[in-house]
Design a protein around this motif. Structure first.
Motif, short mmCIF file in Angstrom:
data_model
loop_
_atom_site.label_atom_id
_atom_site.label_comp_id
_atom_site.label_asym_id
_atom_site.label_seq_id
_atom_site.Cartn_x
_atom_site.Cartn_y
_atom_site.Cartn_z
N TYR A 77 -2.95 -14.70 4.34
CA TYR A 77 -3.06 -14.24 2.96
C TYR A 77 -2.20 -13.00 2.75
N SER A 78 -1.51 -12.96 1.61
CA SER A 78 -0.74 -11.77 1.23
C SER A 78 -0.82 -11.60 -0.28
N LEU A 79 -0.55 -10.38 -0.74
CA LEU A 79 -0.57 -10.10 -2.17
C LEU A 79 0.62 -10.74 -2.86
N VAL A 80 0.40 -11.21 -4.06
CA VAL A 80 1.49 -11.71 -4.89
C VAL A 80 2.22 -10.49 -5.44
N PRO A 81 3.54 -10.43 -5.30
CA PRO A 81 4.28 -9.27 -5.82
C PRO A 81 3.97 -9.06 -7.31
N GLY A 82 3.68 -7.80 -7.65
CA GLY A 82 3.37 -7.46 -9.04
C GLY A 82 1.90 -7.57 -9.37
N SER A 83 1.10 -8.14 -8.48
CA SER A 83 -0.34 -8.19 -8.75
C SER A 83 -0.95 -6.85 -8.42
#
Length: 122
Positions: A77-83
């Motif tokens: 799992y990783s953060l969506v850019p801009g979230s």
């Protein structure tokens, strides 16, 4: 208090700030994390390790993917850019004003007639 019907499971209590804790753990990591790594880190942060915590983390991870905060690739799992964390988004949106705004209003880009303004909602 609401009574459950005989065929209905008892209502579980939600763990406070779990969603933001999960997002913070992932954001503070220098690489994508597996679900097991997220469970371990959140358990340590919340100083508890029980099956209900693990279940709620799993549910929150699925919700975060559905709502576009996280992406998963190869079970990591990783953060969506801009979230942004929903709590931080609320704080930031109150500090920023739209370039053409006055008194905290902005153009909403909806199908309303021109020059129709809406209050900022978060």
């Amino acid at each position: 208090m609401r009574q459950n019907s005989p065929n209905q499971a008892p209502r579980r209590k939600l763990i406070p700030n779990l969603f933001s804790s999960i997002l913070n753990v992932i954001a503070e990591s220098d690489r994508p994390l597996t679900q097991h790594e997220i469970v371990e880190a959140v358990s340590e942060r919340l100083e508890r390790s029980d099956e209900e915590l693990k279940r709620q983390i799993t549910v929150n991870l699925h919700d975060a993917i559905i709502y576009g905060y996280l992406k998963v690739r190869n079970y990591r799992y990783s953060l969506v850019p801009g979230s942004v964390d929903p709590n931080e988004a609320h704080d930031q949106s109150q500090d920023q004003e739209h370039p053409s705004s006055e008194s905290g209003r902005r153009n909403c880009n909806c199908n309303e007639p021109e020059k129709r303004w809406h209050e900022r909602t978060v």
